[in-house]
Scaffold this motif. Structure first.
Motif, PDB file in Angstrom:
ATOM      1  N   SER A  59       0.799  -1.454  -0.208  1.00  0.00           N
ATOM      2  CA  SER A  59      -0.102   0.453   0.151  1.00  0.00           C
ATOM      3  C   SER A  59       0.945   1.445  -0.111  1.00  0.00           C
ATOM      4  O   SER A  59       0.761   2.378  -0.696  1.00  0.00           O
ATOM      5  CB  SER A  59      -0.432  -0.338   0.912  1.00  0.00           C
ATOM      6  OG  SER A  59      -1.379   1.187   0.768  1.00  0.00           O
ATOM      7  N   LYS A  62       1.897   1.468  -3.386  1.00  0.00           N
ATOM      8  CA  LYS A  62       1.521   2.365  -4.389  1.00  0.00           C
ATOM      9  C   LYS A  62       1.086   3.645  -4.277  1.00  0.00           C
ATOM     10  O   LYS A  62       0.600   4.585  -4.970  1.00  0.00           O
ATOM     11  CB  LYS A  62      -0.395   1.432  -4.647  1.00  0.00           C
ATOM     12  CG  LYS A  62      -0.023  -0.246  -5.171  1.00  0.00           C
ATOM     13  CD  LYS A  62      -1.431  -0.384  -4.532  1.00  0.00           C
ATOM     14  CE  LYS A  62      -1.372  -2.319  -4.943  1.00  0.00           C
ATOM     15  NZ  LYS A  62      -2.288  -2.702  -5.083  1.00  0.00           N
ATOM     16  N   ASN A  63       1.139   4.389  -3.031  1.00  0.00           N
ATOM     17  CA  ASN A  63       1.190   5.851  -2.373  1.00  0.00           C
ATOM     18  C   ASN A  63       1.768   6.314  -2.486  1.00  0.00           C
ATOM     19  O   ASN A  63       1.964   7.517  -2.544  1.00  0.00           O
ATOM     20  CB  ASN A  63       0.287   6.063  -1.317  1.00  0.00           C
ATOM     21  CG  ASN A  63      -1.011   5.014  -1.021  1.00  0.00           C
ATOM     22  OD1 ASN A  63      -1.500   5.263  -1.928  1.00  0.00           O
ATOM     23  ND2 ASN A  63      -1.720   4.855  -0.325  1.00  0.00           N
ATOM     24  N   GLU A  66       1.556   9.583  -4.560  1.00  0.00           N
ATOM     25  CA  GLU A  66       1.012   9.826  -4.309  1.00  0.00           C
ATOM     26  C   GLU A  66       1.382  11.526  -2.985  1.00  0.00           C
ATOM     27  O   GLU A  66       1.206  12.307  -3.124  1.00  0.00           O
ATOM     28  CB  GLU A  66      -0.740  10.004  -4.388  1.00  0.00           C
ATOM     29  CG  GLU A  66      -1.808  10.701  -3.077  1.00  0.00           C
ATOM     30  CD  GLU A  66      -2.967   9.137  -2.992  1.00  0.00           C
ATOM     31  OE1 GLU A  66      -3.190   9.293  -2.040  1.00  0.00           O
ATOM     32  OE2 GLU A  66      -3.039   8.503  -4.174  1.00  0.00           O
ATOM     33  N   GLU A  71       1.321  13.327  -9.671  1.00  0.00           N
ATOM     34  CA  GLU A  71       0.555  12.396 -10.907  1.00  0.00           C
ATOM     35  C   GLU A  71       1.444  12.049 -11.948  1.00  0.00           C
ATOM     36  O   GLU A  71       2.222  12.064 -11.926  1.00  0.00           O
ATOM     37  CB  GLU A  71      -0.321  13.675 -11.077  1.00  0.00           C
ATOM     38  CG  GLU A  71       0.688  14.653 -11.957  1.00  0.00           C
ATOM     39  CD  GLU A  71      -0.704  16.325 -12.212  1.00  0.00           C
ATOM     40  OE1 GLU A  71      -0.583  16.362 -13.623  1.00  0.00           O
ATOM     41  OE2 GLU A  71      -1.674  16.546 -11.729  1.00  0.00           O
ATOM     42  N   ASP A  72       0.554  11.484 -12.600  1.00  0.00           N
ATOM     43  CA  ASP A  72       0.850  10.904 -14.114  1.00  0.00           C
ATOM     44  C   ASP A  72       1.313  11.706 -14.406  1.00  0.00           C
ATOM     45  O   ASP A  72       1.685  12.182 -14.821  1.00  0.00           O
ATOM     46  CB  ASP A  72      -0.271   9.581 -14.375  1.00  0.00           C
ATOM     47  CG  ASP A  72      -0.678   8.951 -13.218  1.00  0.00           C
ATOM     48  OD1 ASP A  72       0.084   8.385 -12.202  1.00  0.00           O
ATOM     49  OD2 ASP A  72      -1.178   7.540 -14.081  1.00  0.00           O
ATOM     50  N   LYS A 101       3.222   6.532 -13.455  1.00  0.00           N
ATOM     51  CA  LYS A 101       2.257   5.576 -13.988  1.00  0.00           C
ATOM     52  C   LYS A 101       1.321   4.903 -12.762  1.00  0.00           C
ATOM     53  O   LYS A 101       2.007   3.969 -12.626  1.00  0.00           O
ATOM     54  CB  LYS A 101       2.675   4.936 -15.332  1.00  0.00           C
ATOM     55  CG  LYS A 101       0.848   4.662 -16.108  1.00  0.00           C
ATOM     56  CD  LYS A 101       1.782   3.766 -17.159  1.00  0.00           C
ATOM     57  CE  LYS A 101       0.374   3.425 -18.071  1.00  0.00           C
ATOM     58  NZ  LYS A 101       1.074   2.605 -19.359  1.00  0.00           N
ATOM     59  N   ASP A 102      -0.027   5.257 -12.896  1.00  0.00           N
ATOM     60  CA  ASP A 102      -1.111   4.443 -11.846  1.00  0.00           C
ATOM     61  C   ASP A 102      -0.112   4.291 -10.389  1.00  0.00           C
ATOM     62  O   ASP A 102      -0.092   3.144 -10.038  1.00  0.00           O
ATOM     63  CB  ASP A 102      -0.851   3.394 -12.570  1.00  0.00           C
ATOM     64  CG  ASP A 102      -1.657   3.202 -13.479  1.00  0.00           C
ATOM     65  OD1 ASP A 102      -2.486   3.964 -13.939  1.00  0.00           O
ATOM     66  OD2 ASP A 102      -1.615   2.317 -14.476  1.00  0.00           O
ATOM     67  N   GLY A 103       0.544   5.295 -10.159  1.00  0.00           N
ATOM     68  CA  GLY A 103       1.153   5.365  -8.796  1.00  0.00           C
ATOM     69  C   GLY A 103       2.839   4.352  -8.630  1.00  0.00           C
ATOM     70  O   GLY A 103       3.295   5.146  -7.408  1.00  0.00           O
ATOM     71  N   LYS A 104       3.046   3.831  -9.602  1.00  0.00           N
ATOM     72  CA  LYS A 104       3.993   3.513  -9.406  1.00  0.00           C
ATOM     73  C   LYS A 104       5.064   4.581 -10.096  1.00  0.00           C
ATOM     74  O   LYS A 104       4.561   5.242 -11.512  1.00  0.00           O
ATOM     75  CB  LYS A 104       4.297   1.920 -10.154  1.00  0.00           C
ATOM     76  CG  LYS A 104       3.402   1.459  -9.436  1.00  0.00           C
ATOM     77  CD  LYS A 104       3.590  -0.269 -10.056  1.00  0.00           C
ATOM     78  CE  LYS A 104       2.437  -1.161  -9.256  1.00  0.00           C
ATOM     79  NZ  LYS A 104       2.502  -2.449  -9.839  1.00  0.00           N
TER      80      LYS A 104
END
Length: 191
Positions: A59, A62-63, A66, A71-72, A101-104
């Protein structure tokens, strides 16, 4: 805060592991049989603790973008290391490309030569274990201020934190692993 949470999760896991080991050694020392209910309960607590740690770590990964307020997109960011022998190519002015991209997040750094043959996100000790996933080099072409060009290695490094040091091990042509601390800092979004 993220490091503090990870510290307490590891501390809790260590405490549970030590409790299991002490219980097992006491039972073995007394020559008695272990109560399977208690053993299963301790094992369940240990498994639960591991699962919580894994879920929280993924988690957090992934964050990470963020948390960094990213942002992407594609960013130019600074690449800092603890070594004068391991750094971004001079044509890159100490910087590389951070892709979110997508939080990664993945950071591409172009190095100064082909002397570093693999990287590993973590410690050198772990890089040498069976199943360790080593980062493979890309071949990047750089053009120096005098107009000459050269092929050098670059690497795509998974990033979980911005503006904080993290472990990155490397192996060179001589086959020796070295531990290093690196950081990715000051990302600026490309137009």
């Amino acid at each position: 805060m993220q490091n503090r949470r990870l510290f307490f999760m590891r501390k809790r896991l260590l405490a549970v592991t030590l409790s299991v080991m002490m219980t097992a050694s006491m039972l073995a020392g007394c020559g008695g049989k272990a109560d399977t209910k208690d053993t299963k309960k301790v094992q369940t607590e240990q498994d639960s603790s591991k699962e919580e740690g894994t879920a929280e770590e993924s988690s957090e990964k992934k964050n990470a973008a963020e948390d960094a307020g990213l942002e992407d997109g594609v960013y130019t960011a600074e690449f800092h290391t603890d070594s004068s022998m391991f750094h971004a190519n001079e044509t890159k002015d100490g910087k590389g490309t951070l892709t979110v991209k997508d939080g990664k997040m993945v950071f591409h750094v172009t190095l100064h030569s082909k002397n570093i043959v693999n990287l590993f996100p973590g410690k050198a000790e772990d890089a040498q274990k069976d199943g360790a996933e080593l980062l493979q080099p890309t071949v990047d072409t750089v053009t120096y201020s005098d107009g000459t060009t050269e092929e050098v290695y670059g690497f795509d490094i998974p990033v979980t934190v911005i503006d904080q040091e993290f472990d990155l091990a490397l192996i060179g042509k001589k086959g020796v692993w070295y531990d290093h601390k690196v950081s990715i800092e000051n990302p600026l979004k490309d137009e």
